[in-house]
Scaffold this active site. Structure first.
Site, short mmCIF file in Angstrom:
data_model
loop_
_atom_site.label_atom_id
_atom_site.label_comp_id
_atom_site.label_asym_id
_atom_site.label_seq_id
_atom_site.Cartn_x
_atom_site.Cartn_y
_atom_site.Cartn_z
CB SER A 71 -11.79 3.30 18.80
OG SER A 71 -11.93 4.53 18.18
CG HIS A 113 -13.86 3.88 13.73
ND1 HIS A 113 -15.09 4.04 14.33
CD2 HIS A 113 -12.96 4.35 14.61
CE1 HIS A 113 -14.94 4.57 15.52
NE2 HIS A 113 -13.65 4.78 15.72
CG HIS A 137 -14.38 10.34 15.21
ND1 HIS A 137 -14.14 9.23 14.43
CD2 HIS A 137 -14.58 9.88 16.47
CE1 HIS A 137 -14.21 8.14 15.19
NE2 HIS A 137 -14.48 8.49 16.43
CE1 TYR A 157 -10.32 11.37 14.35
CE2 TYR A 157 -11.52 11.65 16.42
CZ TYR A 157 -10.94 10.82 15.45
OH TYR A 157 -11.00 9.47 15.60
CD GLU A 158 -12.92 10.27 10.70
OE1 GLU A 158 -12.74 9.63 9.65
OE2 GLU A 158 -13.80 9.96 11.53
CB ALA A 170 -12.04 3.83 22.78
CG MET A 222 -11.11 12.78 20.77
SD MET A 222 -9.71 12.32 19.75
CE MET A 222 -8.37 12.45 20.97
CB SER A 223 -16.92 9.91 19.49
OG SER A 223 -16.94 9.00 20.57
CG ASN A 262 -5.94 6.11 27.24
OD1 ASN A 262 -6.79 5.90 26.39
ND2 ASN A 262 -5.65 7.31 27.69
CG HIS A 310 -5.48 4.74 17.37
ND1 HIS A 310 -6.70 5.02 17.95
CD2 HIS A 310 -5.76 4.03 16.23
CE1 HIS A 310 -7.67 4.51 17.20
NE2 HIS A 310 -7.12 3.91 16.16
N1 CYT Z 1 -8.07 8.37 25.34
C1 CYT Z 1 -9.01 8.23 24.41
N2 CYT Z 1 -8.35 10.67 25.27
C2 CYT Z 1 -7.74 9.61 25.78
O1 CYT Z 1 -6.87 9.73 26.65
N3 CYT Z 1 -9.33 7.00 24.00
C3 CYT Z 1 -9.64 9.31 23.89
C4 CYT Z 1 -9.30 10.53 24.33
#
Ligand code: CYT
Length: 282
Positions: free
Chosen positions: A34, A65, A87, A89-90, A117, A221-222, A245, A257
């Site tokens: 991302s 993406h 991902h 989650y999609e 990210a 998440m990846s 973050n 996001h």
């Molecule tokens: N940030 C992110 N958690 C987060 O806080 N980019 C992915 C998952």
């Protein structure tokens, strides 16, 4: 009704299609996360192949993406760059999420660079920090190698097995190259443990406290699925996270996001310069 060919045959047909478009044999595969997709514009003599045109390739539904596979060179090294990933989650299955990784391996990639990210759990990480992944914790609740073993995905004699070692998935030698090149460019590339969750909800503050206790420095998440499949195929991985973050509860901020995307844009030139310096040394 015709049923889908098996996974290996599907991956081979995707690779065969790509080979009809370019004779280039990539040595390094790069998966851009991302906000990091702009590195694709650094590729010289690019052949851009939209995922939608590649047989069996999954399509990303996430903003930030774009879906292109780009073959070309970086500092003279033949590379295959995935601009965007899909991902779990999609709603994609493990074979779908890791399909592009398998294709990169079949195309000939000897090293895989995975980028993402991530939220920073370690308090010293700041938005914009780049971190080399030293190891991971897979809390996604699934495993990319689930299902029948397919030994034909092996790229050497020590891979393709049902059970496989993960202790050398992120070789220290690859991280050392990244750390050295970052130092030459004037900053410290830290190393950290990446913990993967399924998403798409960001984590709760309680989860982040738990993850810190477990030894995690980054959360996202990846990545872990791709790394597991690369390991199964015998392909060493360099993982780079961009901290976008502070993870939940590490600061009082709410996570959006958009900020993930903004931070990507802010560091894109630094990130591209680092990758460009690393690739000829792999
Ligand atoms: N940030 C992110 N958690 C987060 O806080 N980019 C992915 C998952």
């Amino acid at each position: 009704m015709t049923s889908l060919p098996d996974l290996y045959t599907r991956a081979q047909s995707a690779a065969a299609y790509i080979r009809t478009l370019t004779p280039l044999v990539p040595a390094v595969g790069i998966i851009l996360g991302s906000g990091l997709g702009s590195f694709a514009s650094a590729v010289e003599n690019p052949v851009t192949i939209p995922y939608a045109t590649i047989p069996h390739f999954p399509q990303s539904t996430v903003e930030g993406h774009s879906g292109n596979l780009i073959l070309g060179t970086i500092a003279g090294v033949p590379v295959a760059v995935m601009q965007g990933r899909v991902h779990a989650y999609e709603g994609y299955t493990m074979p779908e999420v890791t399909f592009p990784t398998r294709v990169l391996g079949l195309l000939g990639c000897k090293t895989l660079i995975v980028t993402n990210a991530a939220g920073g759990i370690k308090p010293t990480y700041k938005p914009g920090s780049l971190v080399a992944i030293s190891d991971h914790i897979n809390l996604t609740g699934t495993n990319a190698a689930l299902g029948p073993n397919e030994p034909r995905f092996a790229t050497n004699e020590t891979s393709g097995y049902r059970f496989f070692d993960m202790t050398t998935a992120y070789p220290a030698a690859l991280r050392a190259i990244a750390v050295e090149e970052a130092a030459k460019q004037g900053y410290i590339l830290e190393e950290g443990v990446y913990l993967a969750v399924l998403g798409p909800s960001y984590e709760t503050a309680a989860e982040i406290r738990a993850f810190r206790t477990l030894g995690a420095d980054l959360v996202g998440m990846s990545t872990v699925h791709e790394v597991i499949i690369a390991r199964h195929m015998g392909i060493p991985v360099l993982g780079l996270s961009l901290v976008t973050n502070p993870a939940a509860g590490v600061s009082n901020e709410v996570i959006h996001h958009e900020e993930v995307m903004d931070i990507g844009r802010q560091v894109e030139s630094r990130f591209s310069a680092l990758l460009t310096a690393i690739i000829p040394r792999l």
